[in-house]
Design a protein around this motif. Structure first.
Motif, PDB file in Angstrom:
ATOM      1  N   ASP A   1      -4.557  -3.449 -16.136  1.00  0.00           N
ATOM      2  CA  ASP A   1      -4.163  -4.777 -16.629  1.00  0.00           C
ATOM      3  C   ASP A   1      -2.808  -5.183 -16.055  1.00  0.00           C
ATOM      4  O   ASP A   1      -2.628  -6.319 -15.605  1.00  0.00           O
ATOM      5  CB  ASP A   1      -4.110  -4.783 -18.156  1.00  0.00           C
ATOM      6  N   ALA A   2      -1.860  -4.249 -16.077  1.00  0.00           N
ATOM      7  CA  ALA A   2      -0.537  -4.533 -15.515  1.00  0.00           C
ATOM      8  C   ALA A   2      -0.623  -4.734 -14.004  1.00  0.00           C
ATOM      9  O   ALA A   2       0.037  -5.611 -13.438  1.00  0.00           O
ATOM     10  CB  ALA A   2       0.423  -3.386 -15.836  1.00  0.00           C
ATOM     11  N   TYR A   3      -1.463  -3.941 -13.372  1.00  0.00           N
ATOM     12  CA  TYR A   3      -1.651  -4.048 -11.921  1.00  0.00           C
ATOM     13  C   TYR A   3      -2.210  -5.418 -11.541  1.00  0.00           C
ATOM     14  O   TYR A   3      -1.720  -6.065 -10.599  1.00  0.00           O
ATOM     15  CB  TYR A   3      -2.585  -2.939 -11.447  1.00  0.00           C
ATOM     16  N   ARG A   4      -3.215  -5.883 -12.270  1.00  0.00           N
ATOM     17  CA  ARG A   4      -3.793  -7.200 -11.983  1.00  0.00           C
ATOM     18  C   ARG A   4      -2.778  -8.312 -12.242  1.00  0.00           C
ATOM     19  O   ARG A   4      -2.781  -9.342 -11.565  1.00  0.00           O
ATOM     20  CB  ARG A   4      -5.052  -7.405 -12.815  1.00  0.00           C
ATOM     21  N   GLY A   5      -1.925  -8.097 -13.248  1.00  0.00           N
ATOM     22  CA  GLY A   5      -0.882  -9.083 -13.521  1.00  0.00           C
ATOM     23  C   GLY A   5       0.122  -9.192 -12.386  1.00  0.00           C
ATOM     24  O   GLY A   5       0.607 -10.283 -12.074  1.00  0.00           O
ATOM     25  N   MET A   6       0.423  -8.057 -11.747  1.00  0.00           N
ATOM     26  CA  MET A   6       1.379  -8.046 -10.633  1.00  0.00           C
ATOM     27  C   MET A   6       0.770  -8.588  -9.345  1.00  0.00           C
ATOM     28  O   MET A   6       1.484  -9.092  -8.479  1.00  0.00           O
ATOM     29  CB  MET A   6       1.880  -6.619 -10.389  1.00  0.00           C
ATOM     30  N   THR A   7      -0.526  -8.492  -9.195  1.00  0.00           N
ATOM     31  CA  THR A   7      -1.164  -8.866  -7.925  1.00  0.00           C
ATOM     32  C   THR A   7      -2.030 -10.127  -8.038  1.00  0.00           C
ATOM     33  O   THR A   7      -2.678 -10.517  -7.072  1.00  0.00           O
ATOM     34  CB  THR A   7      -2.053  -7.719  -7.412  1.00  0.00           C
ATOM     35  N   GLY A   8      -2.006 -10.775  -9.210  1.00  0.00           N
ATOM     36  CA  GLY A   8      -2.907 -11.891  -9.469  1.00  0.00           C
ATOM     37  C   GLY A   8      -2.772 -13.067  -8.519  1.00  0.00           C
ATOM     38  O   GLY A   8      -3.760 -13.745  -8.229  1.00  0.00           O
ATOM     39  N   VAL A   9      -1.559 -13.343  -8.043  1.00  0.00           N
ATOM     40  CA  VAL A   9      -1.362 -14.486  -7.129  1.00  0.00           C
ATOM     41  C   VAL A   9      -0.918 -14.019  -5.743  1.00  0.00           C
ATOM     42  O   VAL A   9      -0.433 -14.819  -4.943  1.00  0.00           O
ATOM     43  CB  VAL A   9      -0.339 -15.490  -7.705  1.00  0.00           C
TER      44      VAL A   9
ATOM     45  N   ASP B   1       8.022 -11.593  -0.416  1.00  0.00           N
ATOM     46  CA  ASP B   1       7.370 -11.289  -1.691  1.00  0.00           C
ATOM     47  C   ASP B   1       6.117 -12.156  -1.794  1.00  0.00           C
ATOM     48  O   ASP B   1       6.179 -13.309  -2.212  1.00  0.00           O
ATOM     49  CB  ASP B   1       8.328 -11.580  -2.843  1.00  0.00           C
ATOM     50  N   VAL B   2       4.977 -11.599  -1.416  1.00  0.00           N
ATOM     51  CA  VAL B   2       3.739 -12.375  -1.329  1.00  0.00           C
ATOM     52  C   VAL B   2       3.134 -12.700  -2.689  1.00  0.00           C
ATOM     53  O   VAL B   2       2.088 -13.348  -2.759  1.00  0.00           O
ATOM     54  CB  VAL B   2       2.696 -11.651  -0.450  1.00  0.00           C
ATOM     55  N   SER B   3       3.777 -12.258  -3.776  1.00  0.00           N
ATOM     56  CA  SER B   3       3.328 -12.614  -5.121  1.00  0.00           C
ATOM     57  C   SER B   3       4.277 -13.613  -5.781  1.00  0.00           C
ATOM     58  O   SER B   3       4.187 -13.877  -6.977  1.00  0.00           O
ATOM     59  CB  SER B   3       3.227 -11.358  -6.003  1.00  0.00           C
ATOM     60  N   ARG B   4       5.159 -14.178  -4.987  1.00  0.00           N
ATOM     61  CA  ARG B   4       6.181 -15.069  -5.524  1.00  0.00           C
ATOM     62  C   ARG B   4       5.644 -16.479  -5.759  1.00  0.00           C
ATOM     63  O   ARG B   4       6.010 -17.143  -6.723  1.00  0.00           O
ATOM     64  CB  ARG B   4       7.368 -15.113  -4.537  1.00  0.00           C
ATOM     65  N   VAL B   5       4.788 -16.943  -4.860  1.00  0.00           N
ATOM     66  CA  VAL B   5       4.287 -18.319  -4.908  1.00  0.00           C
ATOM     67  C   VAL B   5       2.766 -18.303  -4.893  1.00  0.00           C
ATOM     68  O   VAL B   5       2.149 -17.583  -4.094  1.00  0.00           O
ATOM     69  CB  VAL B   5       4.812 -19.138  -3.705  1.00  0.00           C
TER      70      VAL B   5
ATOM     71  N   LEU C   1      -4.913   0.768  -0.884  1.00  0.00           N
ATOM     72  CA  LEU C   1      -5.001  -0.109   0.284  1.00  0.00           C
ATOM     73  C   LEU C   1      -3.994  -1.245   0.178  1.00  0.00           C
ATOM     74  O   LEU C   1      -3.340  -1.606   1.165  1.00  0.00           O
ATOM     75  CB  LEU C   1      -6.421  -0.678   0.406  1.00  0.00           C
ATOM     76  N   TYR C   2      -3.849  -1.789  -1.017  1.00  0.00           N
ATOM     77  CA  TYR C   2      -2.893  -2.877  -1.226  1.00  0.00           C
ATOM     78  C   TYR C   2      -1.462  -2.413  -0.947  1.00  0.00           C
ATOM     79  O   TYR C   2      -0.692  -3.109  -0.277  1.00  0.00           O
ATOM     80  CB  TYR C   2      -3.002  -3.400  -2.656  1.00  0.00           C
ATOM     81  N   ILE C   3      -1.129  -1.228  -1.442  1.00  0.00           N
ATOM     82  CA  ILE C   3       0.217  -0.692  -1.215  1.00  0.00           C
ATOM     83  C   ILE C   3       0.458  -0.460   0.274  1.00  0.00           C
ATOM     84  O   ILE C   3       1.532  -0.774   0.806  1.00  0.00           O
ATOM     85  CB  ILE C   3       0.423   0.608  -2.016  1.00  0.00           C
ATOM     86  N   LEU C   4      -0.536   0.057   0.975  1.00  0.00           N
ATOM     87  CA  LEU C   4      -0.414   0.269   2.416  1.00  0.00           C
ATOM     88  C   LEU C   4      -0.158  -1.052   3.133  1.00  0.00           C
ATOM     89  O   LEU C   4       0.710  -1.131   4.007  1.00  0.00           O
ATOM     90  CB  LEU C   4      -1.691   0.930   2.949  1.00  0.00           C
ATOM     91  N   VAL C   5      -0.880  -2.088   2.750  1.00  0.00           N
ATOM     92  CA  VAL C   5      -0.704  -3.400   3.362  1.00  0.00           C
ATOM     93  C   VAL C   5       0.689  -3.959   3.045  1.00  0.00           C
ATOM     94  O   VAL C   5       1.341  -4.551   3.916  1.00  0.00           O
ATOM     95  CB  VAL C   5      -1.797  -4.380   2.881  1.00  0.00           C
ATOM     96  N   ILE C   6       1.153  -3.757   1.817  1.00  0.00           N
ATOM     97  CA  ILE C   6       2.486  -4.230   1.436  1.00  0.00           C
ATOM     98  C   ILE C   6       3.559  -3.532   2.265  1.00  0.00           C
ATOM     99  O   ILE C   6       4.532  -4.160   2.707  1.00  0.00           O
ATOM    100  CB  ILE C   6       2.736  -4.007  -0.071  1.00  0.00           C
ATOM    101  N   ILE C   7       3.400  -2.238   2.496  1.00  0.00           N
ATOM    102  CA  ILE C   7       4.364  -1.497   3.319  1.00  0.00           C
ATOM    103  C   ILE C   7       4.398  -2.060   4.738  1.00  0.00           C
ATOM    104  O   ILE C   7       5.478  -2.316   5.296  1.00  0.00           O
ATOM    105  CB  ILE C   7       4.024   0.007   3.331  1.00  0.00           C
ATOM    106  N   LEU C   8       3.224  -2.263   5.337  1.00  0.00           N
ATOM    107  CA  LEU C   8       3.150  -2.819   6.687  1.00  0.00           C
ATOM    108  C   LEU C   8       3.683  -4.258   6.713  1.00  0.00           C
ATOM    109  O   LEU C   8       4.386  -4.652   7.649  1.00  0.00           O
ATOM    110  CB  LEU C   8       1.709  -2.783   7.189  1.00  0.00           C
TER     111      LEU C   8
ATOM    112  N   ASP D   1      -7.761  -6.281  -5.052  1.00  0.00           N
ATOM    113  CA  ASP D   1      -8.930  -6.099  -5.925  1.00  0.00           C
ATOM    114  C   ASP D   1      -9.820  -4.946  -5.461  1.00  0.00           C
ATOM    115  O   ASP D   1     -10.558  -4.369  -6.264  1.00  0.00           O
ATOM    116  CB  ASP D   1      -9.754  -7.393  -5.965  1.00  0.00           C
ATOM    117  N   LYS D   2      -9.754  -4.625  -4.191  1.00  0.00           N
ATOM    118  CA  LYS D   2     -10.601  -3.552  -3.658  1.00  0.00           C
ATOM    119  C   LYS D   2     -10.001  -2.178  -3.922  1.00  0.00           C
ATOM    120  O   LYS D   2     -10.703  -1.246  -4.312  1.00  0.00           O
ATOM    121  CB  LYS D   2     -10.797  -3.744  -2.158  1.00  0.00           C
TER     122      LYS D   2
END
Length: 224
Positions: free
Chosen positions: A99-107, A183-187, A120-127, A115-116
């Motif tokens: 639930d917290a994870y979806r809240g952080m990545t929702g936008v 910060d790709v979750s900012r907007v 994988l999401y963390i790896l993409v964020i690092i790159l 969602d997959k």
């Protein structure tokens, strides 16, 4: 420490990346420029540039500087974030709070990947952060060709990112905030294609303008 027993390792990493108490989004431009962005200034002051340009030619010297700066900044950022992820994984819970994870990545611009798979999401964020850091550093290096001062190379991208983000918010163009690109979750409403295009255009402009300036200075014997 108040988070120590509350977060799993994924949320700990994401809190460090763009949480409400994270400084990485703000300090990212400074971190990125410190390794190499001021190298042209150092080469100019030490006389190394004269030797290198004489041996390599100004085009090869410029391209080498630009590429090395990009690669070093990319690797520096990537290694730092990988270390932080490993520390988070070792010290924090492996029981993910979805639930917290979806809240952080929702936008997030990379929500489809989030969602997959969290990993994988963390790896993409690092790159992503490494690439944005290299972009910041490219801008810092470009500024050093116009204002030959290493502090300008170091803090120039930080000032541009801060003022640019404030101005974008003021005029309602939040998608153009430099900090929102980091910060790709900012907007809300950001897409991977927009983020990648923004970064590529920024790097291209930094390269073109700094190359034109350096070439002009060489032709006018102002650099050597």
């Amino acid at each position: 420490m108040e988070y120590f027993f509350k977060h799993d390792y994924v949320m700990t990493f994401l809190q460090g990346y763009n949480g409400d108490r994270s400084l990485l989004t703000i300090l990212g431009p400074l971190i990125a420029t410190l390794p190499f962005a001021a190298q042209h200034v150092e080469n100019s002051k030490s006389g190394t540039m004269k030797y290198l340009v004489g041996r390599m030619g100004y085009k090869k010297y410029f391209n080498s500087n630009f590429i090395i700066n990009f690669v070093i900044s990319f690797i520096t950022f990537a290694i730092g974030m990988v270390i932080f992820f490993i520390v988070s994984f070792v010290l924090f819970s492996k029981d993910l709070n979805m639930d917290a994870y979806r809240g952080m990545t929702g936008v997030s611009a990379y929500k489809i990947l989030a969602d997959k798979s969290a990993f994988l999401y963390i790896l993409v964020i690092i790159l992503h952060c490494a690439f944005v850091g290299a972009c910041y550093s490219s801008v810092g290096l470009a500024l050093s060709y116009f204002i030959k001062n290493k502090f300008v190379a170091w803090i120039g991208p930080f000032i541009i990112a801060t003022i640019g983000s404030l101005f974008a918010m003021f005029v309602g163009l939040t998608k153009l905030e430099p900090m929102a690109i980091f910060d790709v979750s900012r907007v809300q409403g950001m897409t991977p294609s927009f983020v990648i295009s923004y970064l590529l255009i920024s790097i291209l402009l930094a390269y073109i303008f700094s190359y034109m300036k350096f070439k002009k200075d060489i032709e006018n014997d102002e650099e050597i």
